[in-house]
Design an enzyme around this catalytic site. Structure first.
Site, PDB file in Angstrom:
ATOM      1  N   ASP A 195       0.870  -1.174   0.000  1.00  0.00           N
ATOM      2  CA  ASP A 195       0.000   0.000   0.000  1.00  0.00           C
ATOM      3  C   ASP A 195       0.908   1.225   0.000  1.00  0.00           C
ATOM      4  O   ASP A 195       1.514   1.565   1.012  1.00  0.00           O
ATOM      5  CB  ASP A 195      -0.897  -0.052   1.244  1.00  0.00           C
ATOM      6  CG  ASP A 195      -1.570   1.277   1.563  1.00  0.00           C
ATOM      7  OD1 ASP A 195      -1.337   2.272   0.831  1.00  0.00           O
ATOM      8  OD2 ASP A 195      -2.311   1.334   2.553  1.00  0.00           O
ATOM      9  N   GLN A 198       0.900   6.461   1.287  1.00  0.00           N
ATOM     10  CA  GLN A 198       1.689   7.499   1.963  1.00  0.00           C
ATOM     11  C   GLN A 198       3.125   7.538   1.468  1.00  0.00           C
ATOM     12  O   GLN A 198       3.801   8.561   1.595  1.00  0.00           O
ATOM     13  CB  GLN A 198       1.686   7.274   3.483  1.00  0.00           C
ATOM     14  CG  GLN A 198       0.318   7.331   4.119  1.00  0.00           C
ATOM     15  CD  GLN A 198      -0.339   8.687   3.998  1.00  0.00           C
ATOM     16  OE1 GLN A 198       0.322   9.713   3.934  1.00  0.00           O
ATOM     17  NE2 GLN A 198      -1.658   8.694   3.936  1.00  0.00           N
TER      18      GLN A 198
END
Lengths: 405, 139
Positions: A195, A198
């Site tokens: 993921d 960020q």
């Protein structure tokens, strides 16, 4: 780094009569003129559907859309543009792997390894899949300093077919050792999904060097419009995956009896895609490359060091996480003031922060804080904005403390 | 009106020293309510006897507005009949949403008037009351 603030029109506005201090970059980034103009230009000059018409506009729109794919591929150092699937956001990218790969290749009892620090978007799709096909979920724990507990990684990897975890935490700021985990996972034959929501604005991303199999990220956290993101995947894995949505553009041929599917990435881009947004993402990537991701990373490090010096000076402030490898994301609590009240008070001073569980309730439970405040910076923030935050925190503290007397 | 004006002193005082908070061992009814968007949560417990709210207690995690509302609500409602409490709930809800006059028995809750200017915070003020509504539906 050159003065980038003037590139972002919104940064010159005021909120409640005060200059905007935007410290909610982990939620979404602001957009530079280059991106806003690219959208404007597209709709004024080029707008048409892609991959369909043979007229001038459609060809131009298709070229711009596919050019954006090439830019994004270069940005994350993909082996080829066809490894970039345009999706709406990170969440969709993660769900695409869950539906297109995991549902097809995993069976009851297979283990998916996640971590306690994951965003809900990397937990819930796996809960859904577990309930549907009976996979087993396992979680790496988080140490008190906000790093992942990798002390017994080999044991944690036993029976694991897929490891899915975040590159950088949206709460603790921690940057996870992707390569180390990926290598260990591959050693037991597991696949690795990252993921990158960020991570992607905090540092140069080279998916080959990270050693993962898929990397998902959102455009809107990368100075691009909302509604566009990308899933990078190794081409042979994308080739093996089933489509997620059926419809136009993802097929090779359709008969009433059945259909055959197009090759990746088209297979995963059913229906008219987010054309202008993809072009905006291409413009954002161009913009970031014009500054340099290494420069952005260095600027983040400067801001992080300054914030770590200043924030602890506020009495009663408790930072969540103190990992040595970290980005400019600071979740904290302030004794005696609930984060929602703090956020509302800071808004009065023109300061935008986030308050709540940050879509990471299990992590909040781990640290015993159902809600926290979060200031998250980007390369266009300046140290003076951290000073403004500290002053406002002191003010809020005084206001709440005065009641007792 | 500014955000600061919403945080009237009486609200901050209740938020920092909430009345009637804690467990209620002999509770006849308990409900849990959460505001999913912000994570504020309350466990409200009641002792209901012969249609009267003999006692109310709660354990909550939330902002000053939701905590103060729970504190003032329980203080106003303990000892009331369920029918009267239902009328108070209607009055408080109308006060927040339709800007109508508050029932005099809820006098202190008038301090939450400022919340009306901040629609995102109305759900904070209503959390404890939504829990109460569940309690009133039971038995």
């Amino acid at each position: 780094m050159r003065d980038v603030r003037r590139d972002f029109p919104i940064l010159s506005r005021t909120v409640h009569g005060k200059p905007l201090v935007y410290l909610d970059n982990a939620a979404t980034s602001q957009k530079p003129t280059a991106v806003i103009d690219a959208l404007d230009r597209y709709y004024r000059e080029t707008n048409a559907n892609v991959h369909r018409g043979l007229h001038t506009l459609s060809e131009a729109a298709t070229a711009a859309y596919e050019d954006a794919r090439r830019k994004v591929a270069r940005f994350v150092h993909a082996a080829r543009p066809e490894e970039i699937v345009f999706v709406r956001n990170t969440t969709e990218g993660l769900n695409l792997v869950a539906h297109g790969w995991a549902r097809k290749f995993l069976k009851a009892g297979d283990v998916v390894l996640l971590t306690e620090m994951e965003h809900h978007s990397n937990i819930v799709p796996w809960h859904i899949l577990r309930d549907q096909i009976g996979i087993t979920l396992r979680f790496l724990r988080v140490n008190d300093d906000g790093t992942l507990d990798l002390s017994d990684l080999d044991a944690a990897l036993e029976g694991v077919k897929l490891v899915s975890f975040m590159h950088a935490s949206n709460v603790l700021g921690t940057i996870n050792p992707v390569r180390q985990i990926a290598d260990a996972a591959h050693a037991v034959g597991a696949k690795v999904l990252v993921d990158g929501a960020q991570g992607v604005l905090q540092m140069p991303v080279d998916v080959g060097a990270l050693g993962c199999d898929w990397y998902a990220f959102s455009g809107h956290k990368l100075c691009a419009p909302t509604g566009i993101g990308a899933l990078w995947g190794r081409y042979e894995l994308l080739e093996a995956m089933d489509p997620f949505l059926g419809g136009g553009d993802m097929i090779e041929s359709v008969r009433l009896e059945g259909s055959t599917w197009a090759e990746p990435p088209a297979r995963f881009e059913a229906g008219t895609p987010a054309i202008s947004e993809a072009i905006g993402l291409g413009a954002a990537v161009d913009y970031l490359c014009s500054i340099g991701m290494a420069e952005i990373q260095a600027e983040d490090a400067t801001l992080t060091a300054y914030a770590l010096e200043k924030l602890p000076q506020v009495p009663g402030l408790r930072l969540l996480g103190s990992a040595p490898q970290r980005g400019p994301v600071f979740a904290f609590t302030l004794a005696g003031i609930h984060p929602h009240d703090l956020s509302a008070l800071l808004d009065e001073d023109g300061i935008a922060i986030r308050a709540g569980h940050h879509c990471a309730q299990p992590l909040g439970r781990r640290f015993g804080v159902p809600a926290s405040a979060r200031a998250s910076l980007a390369f266009y923030n300046v140290p003076e904005e951290i000073d403004a935050l500290v002053t406002a925190l002191m003010g809020a503290r005084e206001m709440f403390a005065n009641v007792r007397s | 009106m500014s955000v600061r004006d919403m945080y009237r002193e009486v609200i901050l005082a209740h938020a920092q020293d909430p009345l009637h908070s804690g467990k209620l061992p002999d509770a006849t009814d308990c409900v849990h309510r959460e505001n999913t968007s912000c994570g504020d949560a309350i466990d409200l417990c009641a002792i209901v006897k012969d249609g009267v709210l003999v006692d109310l207690r709660y354990e909550s995690a939330g902002c000053a507005i939701s905590t103060a509302s729970a504190s003032m609500m329980t203080d106003a409602l303990i000892g009331m009949t369920k029918a009267d409490a239902a009328a108070m709930l209607a009055s408080f809800r109308a006060f927040l949403i339709e800007h109508s006059e508050l029932d005099p028995k809820l006098e202190e809750l008038d301090a939450l008037e400022g919340v009306r200017q901040f629609p995102a915070r109305i759900k904070c003020a209503l959390l404890a009351w939504q829990a109460l509504e569940e309690i009133l539906k039971k038995t």
